[in-house]
Write a protein that holds these residues in place. Structure first.
Motif, PDB file in Angstrom:
ATOM      1  N   ALA A   1      14.715   3.085  21.869  1.00 29.98           N
ATOM      2  CA  ALA A   1      13.463   2.327  21.954  1.00 29.98           C
ATOM      3  C   ALA A   1      12.367   2.963  21.107  1.00 29.98           C
ATOM      4  CB  ALA A   1      13.007   2.222  23.403  1.00 29.98           C
ATOM      5  N   ASN A   2      12.259   4.287  21.124  1.00 32.46           N
ATOM      6  CA  ASN A   2      11.233   4.977  20.336  1.00 32.46           C
ATOM      7  C   ASN A   2      11.407   4.775  18.839  1.00 32.46           C
ATOM      8  OD1 ASN A   2       9.883   5.966  22.578  1.00 32.46           O
ATOM      9  ND2 ASN A   2      11.010   7.893  22.587  1.00 32.46           N
ATOM     10  N   HIS A   3      12.620   4.444  18.429  1.00 36.37           N
ATOM     11  CA  HIS A   3      12.884   4.173  17.018  1.00 36.37           C
ATOM     12  C   HIS A   3      12.956   2.666  16.734  1.00 36.37           C
ATOM     13  CE1 HIS A   3      13.938   8.442  17.108  1.00 36.37           C
ATOM     14  NE2 HIS A   3      13.612   8.412  15.838  1.00 36.37           N
ATOM     15  N   SER A   4      12.492   1.871  17.700  1.00 36.72           N
ATOM     16  CA  SER A   4      12.442   0.406  17.555  1.00 36.72           C
ATOM     17  C   SER A   4      13.787  -0.171  17.130  1.00 36.72           C
ATOM     18  CB  SER A   4      11.356   0.001  16.551  1.00 36.72           C
ATOM     19  OG  SER A   4      10.096   0.441  16.975  1.00 36.72           O
ATOM     20  N   GLN A   5      14.830   0.262  17.806  1.00 28.19           N
ATOM     21  CA  GLN A   5      16.180  -0.191  17.465  1.00 28.19           C
ATOM     22  C   GLN A   5      16.863  -0.951  18.596  1.00 28.19           C
ATOM     23  OE1 GLN A   5      17.742   0.222  14.340  1.00 28.19           O
ATOM     24  NE2 GLN A   5      15.609   0.681  13.865  1.00 28.19           N
ATOM     25  N   LEU A   6      16.113  -1.396  19.590  1.00 32.45           N
ATOM     26  CA  LEU A   6      16.738  -2.157  20.678  1.00 32.45           C
ATOM     27  C   LEU A   6      17.346  -3.460  20.184  1.00 32.45           C
ATOM     28  CD1 LEU A   6      14.268  -1.635  23.649  1.00 32.45           C
ATOM     29  CD2 LEU A   6      16.499  -0.596  23.309  1.00 32.45           C
ATOM     30  N   SER A   7      16.827  -3.969  19.084  1.00 32.28           N
ATOM     31  CA  SER A   7      17.393  -5.201  18.524  1.00 32.28           C
ATOM     32  C   SER A   7      18.817  -4.981  18.012  1.00 32.28           C
ATOM     33  CB  SER A   7      16.516  -5.726  17.391  1.00 32.28           C
ATOM     34  OG  SER A   7      16.418  -4.768  16.353  1.00 32.28           O
ATOM     35  N   MET A   8      19.214  -3.722  17.875  1.00 32.63           N
ATOM     36  CA  MET A   8      20.564  -3.406  17.401  1.00 32.63           C
ATOM     37  C   MET A   8      21.572  -3.282  18.545  1.00 32.63           C
ATOM     38  SD  MET A   8      19.914  -3.477  14.255  1.00 32.63           S
ATOM     39  CE  MET A   8      21.472  -2.981  13.577  1.00 32.63           C
TER      40      MET A   8
END
Length: 144
Positions: free
Chosen positions: A37-44
């Motif tokens: 989440a901190n790396h804005s990768q939840l879309s992955m």
């Protein structure tokens, strides 16, 4: 991998683990979800989120983390932000079904925290509709 800041590898490995049914204990899961989440990768990891949210794996803090992060990602990205907002709302419904209420951060992000904007909008539109998330929370509390 997270200590070495290998975001892509961490996301791929997390997806593989969840797909194979290998879910880490709650403390490690929270750390992994926080890193992603901190790396804005939840879309992955949408399918992994689906799998872990359907069971009894997530606790209220993890739900809050996911809801908050998905909404923040949707605000940053121009492409398909409504999908993340929809996923955040789905997680809110699941959280409420379990009898858990979100803390202030996800709640404010979902319904909007700027009261002044709302009151100004109501001056111009007397037929302001009720907020759907407020209705959801009221139903969850048994006030509806």
């Amino acid at each position: 991998m997270s200590k070495q800041n290998k975001v892509k590898e961490c996301v791929l490995f997390f997806n593989m683990m969840v797909h194979e049914g290998l879910i880490p204990d709650p403390d490690r899961l929270f750390v992994q979800l926080s890193f992603i989440a901190n790396h804005s990768q939840l879309s992955m990891i949408p399918s992994a989120i689906d799998r872990i949210s359907d069971g009894d794996i997530l606790n209220p803090a993890m739900f809050g983390l996911l809801i908050t992060a998905l909404l923040k990602e949707s605000a940053r990205l121009i492409s398909i932000p409504k999908c993340k907002e929809h996923e955040a709302r789905r997680l809110l419904y699941l959280m409420l079904e379990k009898g858990w209420l979100p803390d202030a951060t996800p709640h404010n992000l979902l319904i909007g925290s700027d009261v002044r904007e709302r009151s100004q909008a109501m001056l111009f539109d007397n037929s302001a509709s009720l907020d759907s998330v407020s209705n959801i929370l009221a139903e969850g509390l048994g006030n509806a």
